[in-house]
Design a protein around this motif. Structure first.
Motif, PDB file in Angstrom:
ATOM      1  N   VAL A   1      17.656   5.714 -30.217  1.00  0.00           N
ATOM      2  CA  VAL A   1      17.605   7.082 -29.708  1.00  0.00           C
ATOM      3  C   VAL A   1      16.290   7.717 -30.128  1.00  0.00           C
ATOM      4  O   VAL A   1      15.917   7.688 -31.295  1.00  0.00           O
ATOM      5  CB  VAL A   1      18.787   7.908 -30.269  1.00  0.00           C
ATOM      6  CG1 VAL A   1      18.720   9.339 -29.765  1.00  0.00           C
ATOM      7  CG2 VAL A   1      20.105   7.255 -29.886  1.00  0.00           C
ATOM      8  N   THR A   2      15.609   8.302 -29.158  1.00  0.00           N
ATOM      9  CA  THR A   2      14.382   9.030 -29.449  1.00  0.00           C
ATOM     10  C   THR A   2      14.693  10.529 -29.411  1.00  0.00           C
ATOM     11  O   THR A   2      15.650  10.954 -28.752  1.00  0.00           O
ATOM     12  CB  THR A   2      13.290   8.686 -28.421  1.00  0.00           C
ATOM     13  OG1 THR A   2      13.773   9.008 -27.116  1.00  0.00           O
ATOM     14  CG2 THR A   2      12.920   7.209 -28.487  1.00  0.00           C
ATOM     15  N   PRO A   3      13.938  11.347 -30.122  1.00  0.00           N
ATOM     16  CA  PRO A   3      14.239  12.784 -30.189  1.00  0.00           C
ATOM     17  C   PRO A   3      14.360  13.482 -28.834  1.00  0.00           C
ATOM     18  O   PRO A   3      15.199  14.354 -28.657  1.00  0.00           O
ATOM     19  CB  PRO A   3      13.069  13.353 -30.995  1.00  0.00           C
ATOM     20  CG  PRO A   3      12.607  12.218 -31.834  1.00  0.00           C
ATOM     21  CD  PRO A   3      12.797  10.994 -30.982  1.00  0.00           C
ATOM     22  N   GLY A   4      13.552  13.082 -27.863  1.00  0.00           N
ATOM     23  CA  GLY A   4      13.577  13.751 -26.573  1.00  0.00           C
ATOM     24  C   GLY A   4      14.794  13.443 -25.715  1.00  0.00           C
ATOM     25  O   GLY A   4      15.015  14.077 -24.692  1.00  0.00           O
ATOM     26  N   ILE A   5      15.586  12.484 -26.113  1.00  0.00           N
ATOM     27  CA  ILE A   5      16.743  12.069 -25.310  1.00  0.00           C
ATOM     28  C   ILE A   5      18.071  12.362 -26.019  1.00  0.00           C
ATOM     29  O   ILE A   5      19.137  12.324 -25.407  1.00  0.00           O
ATOM     30  CB  ILE A   5      16.604  10.574 -24.950  1.00  0.00           C
ATOM     31  CG1 ILE A   5      17.396  10.216 -23.696  1.00  0.00           C
ATOM     32  CG2 ILE A   5      16.995   9.683 -26.067  1.00  0.00           C
ATOM     33  CD1 ILE A   5      16.708  10.630 -22.444  1.00  0.00           C
ATOM     34  N   MET A   6      18.019  12.699 -27.286  1.00  0.00           N
ATOM     35  CA  MET A   6      19.229  12.871 -28.089  1.00  0.00           C
ATOM     36  C   MET A   6      20.190  13.914 -27.520  1.00  0.00           C
ATOM     37  O   MET A   6      21.401  13.740 -27.571  1.00  0.00           O
ATOM     38  CB  MET A   6      18.868  13.258 -29.519  1.00  0.00           C
ATOM     39  CG  MET A   6      20.082  13.350 -30.428  1.00  0.00           C
ATOM     40  SD  MET A   6      19.693  13.875 -32.090  1.00  0.00           S
ATOM     41  CE  MET A   6      18.631  12.569 -32.646  1.00  0.00           C
ATOM     42  N   HIS A   7      19.671  14.994 -26.958  1.00  0.00           N
ATOM     43  CA  HIS A   7      20.532  16.074 -26.472  1.00  0.00           C
ATOM     44  C   HIS A   7      21.451  15.648 -25.318  1.00  0.00           C
ATOM     45  O   HIS A   7      22.388  16.358 -24.985  1.00  0.00           O
ATOM     46  CB  HIS A   7      19.699  17.295 -26.057  1.00  0.00           C
ATOM     47  CG  HIS A   7      18.867  17.062 -24.850  1.00  0.00           C
ATOM     48  ND1 HIS A   7      17.643  16.420 -24.903  1.00  0.00           N
ATOM     49  CD2 HIS A   7      19.077  17.356 -23.557  1.00  0.00           C
ATOM     50  CE1 HIS A   7      17.144  16.346 -23.688  1.00  0.00           C
ATOM     51  NE2 HIS A   7      17.993  16.911 -22.848  1.00  0.00           N
ATOM     52  N   HIS A   8      21.220  14.491 -24.711  1.00  0.00           N
ATOM     53  CA  HIS A   8      22.083  14.014 -23.627  1.00  0.00           C
ATOM     54  C   HIS A   8      23.414  13.466 -24.144  1.00  0.00           C
ATOM     55  O   HIS A   8      24.348  13.293 -23.360  1.00  0.00           O
ATOM     56  CB  HIS A   8      21.376  12.931 -22.800  1.00  0.00           C
ATOM     57  CG  HIS A   8      20.275  13.458 -21.955  1.00  0.00           C
ATOM     58  ND1 HIS A   8      20.502  14.186 -20.805  1.00  0.00           N
ATOM     59  CD2 HIS A   8      18.928  13.392 -22.101  1.00  0.00           C
ATOM     60  CE1 HIS A   8      19.352  14.530 -20.266  1.00  0.00           C
ATOM     61  NE2 HIS A   8      18.375  14.060 -21.033  1.00  0.00           N
ATOM     62  N   HIS A   9      23.522  13.188 -25.422  1.00  0.00           N
ATOM     63  CA  HIS A   9      24.766  12.647 -25.982  1.00  0.00           C
ATOM     64  C   HIS A   9      25.853  13.723 -25.911  1.00  0.00           C
ATOM     65  O   HIS A   9      25.602  14.890 -26.209  1.00  0.00           O
ATOM     66  CB  HIS A   9      24.540  12.215 -27.434  1.00  0.00           C
ATOM     67  CG  HIS A   9      25.670  11.438 -27.998  1.00  0.00           C
ATOM     68  ND1 HIS A   9      26.828  12.031 -28.438  1.00  0.00           N
ATOM     69  CD2 HIS A   9      25.828  10.104 -28.193  1.00  0.00           C
ATOM     70  CE1 HIS A   9      27.652  11.105 -28.869  1.00  0.00           C
ATOM     71  NE2 HIS A   9      27.074   9.920 -28.746  1.00  0.00           N
ATOM     72  N   PRO A  10      27.088  13.358 -25.515  1.00  0.00           N
ATOM     73  CA  PRO A  10      28.150  14.355 -25.379  1.00  0.00           C
ATOM     74  C   PRO A  10      28.521  15.041 -26.695  1.00  0.00           C
ATOM     75  O   PRO A  10      29.074  16.144 -26.685  1.00  0.00           O
ATOM     76  CB  PRO A  10      29.333  13.558 -24.825  1.00  0.00           C
ATOM     77  CG  PRO A  10      29.024  12.131 -25.095  1.00  0.00           C
ATOM     78  CD  PRO A  10      27.536  12.021 -25.144  1.00  0.00           C
ATOM     79  N   GLY A  11      28.201  14.427 -27.812  1.00  0.00           N
ATOM     80  CA  GLY A  11      28.537  15.012 -29.103  1.00  0.00           C
ATOM     81  C   GLY A  11      27.470  15.932 -29.679  1.00  0.00           C
ATOM     82  O   GLY A  11      27.620  16.440 -30.783  1.00  0.00           O
ATOM     83  N   MET A  12      26.412  16.169 -28.929  1.00  0.00           N
ATOM     84  CA  MET A  12      25.332  17.040 -29.395  1.00  0.00           C
ATOM     85  C   MET A  12      25.407  18.392 -28.684  1.00  0.00           C
ATOM     86  O   MET A  12      25.666  18.447 -27.495  1.00  0.00           O
ATOM     87  CB  MET A  12      23.961  16.403 -29.099  1.00  0.00           C
ATOM     88  CG  MET A  12      23.708  15.106 -29.838  1.00  0.00           C
ATOM     89  SD  MET A  12      23.706  15.263 -31.628  1.00  0.00           S
ATOM     90  CE  MET A  12      22.279  16.274 -31.887  1.00  0.00           C
ATOM     91  N   PRO A  13      25.146  19.469 -29.423  1.00  0.00           N
ATOM     92  CA  PRO A  13      25.140  20.775 -28.754  1.00  0.00           C
ATOM     93  C   PRO A  13      23.995  20.845 -27.740  1.00  0.00           C
ATOM     94  O   PRO A  13      22.927  20.300 -27.953  1.00  0.00           O
ATOM     95  CB  PRO A  13      24.932  21.780 -29.892  1.00  0.00           C
ATOM     96  CG  PRO A  13      24.489  20.990 -31.063  1.00  0.00           C
ATOM     97  CD  PRO A  13      24.861  19.567 -30.842  1.00  0.00           C
TER      98      PRO A  13
END
Length: 139
Positions: free
Chosen positions: A22-34
């Motif tokens: 996981v790279t920082p620019g893609i992390m927000h796509h995870h359903p468990g991330m705000p």
């Protein structure tokens, strides 16, 4: 050296891969991330004191704020968690604030929060010291 493929947006949305990084620019796509969070201060002119994922905030009425997301959610069915900060620490009847999502206001890009102060017989709209909000869901 072991080479690991970077995760794609779809990898993050399905949240099933154990072989990608996981790279920082893609992390927000995870359903468990705000998808967005904010601290809003100010009464008649609210300000996004600190935030991620919000474009703006306004005050349509006493005890209400309207928040606009920077990126639209995929539907209006997302989770909004919110609370408010009281000006005093005493837990008197007239200093017990309640925060809620205003009925029927969430769209894919905006929603309203409202704050009520309890009295002995009713609830009164009030502006809190600060609003704290987090949005969860799919964009």
């Amino acid at each position: 050296m072991l080479s690991v493929q970077p995760a794609s947006a779809s990898d993050m949305e399905t949240a099933t891969s154990v072989t990608t990084r996981v790279t920082p620019g893609i992390m927000h796509h995870h359903p468990g991330m705000p998808k967005a969070w904010a601290k809003v201060t100010g009464t008649t002119s609210p300000v996004l004191t600190s935030n991620y994922g919000f474009a703006s905030v306004s005050r349509p009425a006493l005890g209400r704020i309207l928040l606009t997301l920077s990126t639209a959610m995929s539907s209006a069915d997302y989770c909004i968690q919110a609370t408010v900060e009281r000006a005093a620490t005493a837990l008197t009847v007239a200093n017990t604030l309640k925060c809620s999502v205003r009925n029927a206001t969430p769209t894919t890009t905006t929603f309203q929060l409202e704050c009520m102060d309890s009295t002995a017989t009713t609830n009164v709209a009030v502006d809190p010291t600060a609003w704290y909000v987090t949005v969860w869901g799919d964009q």
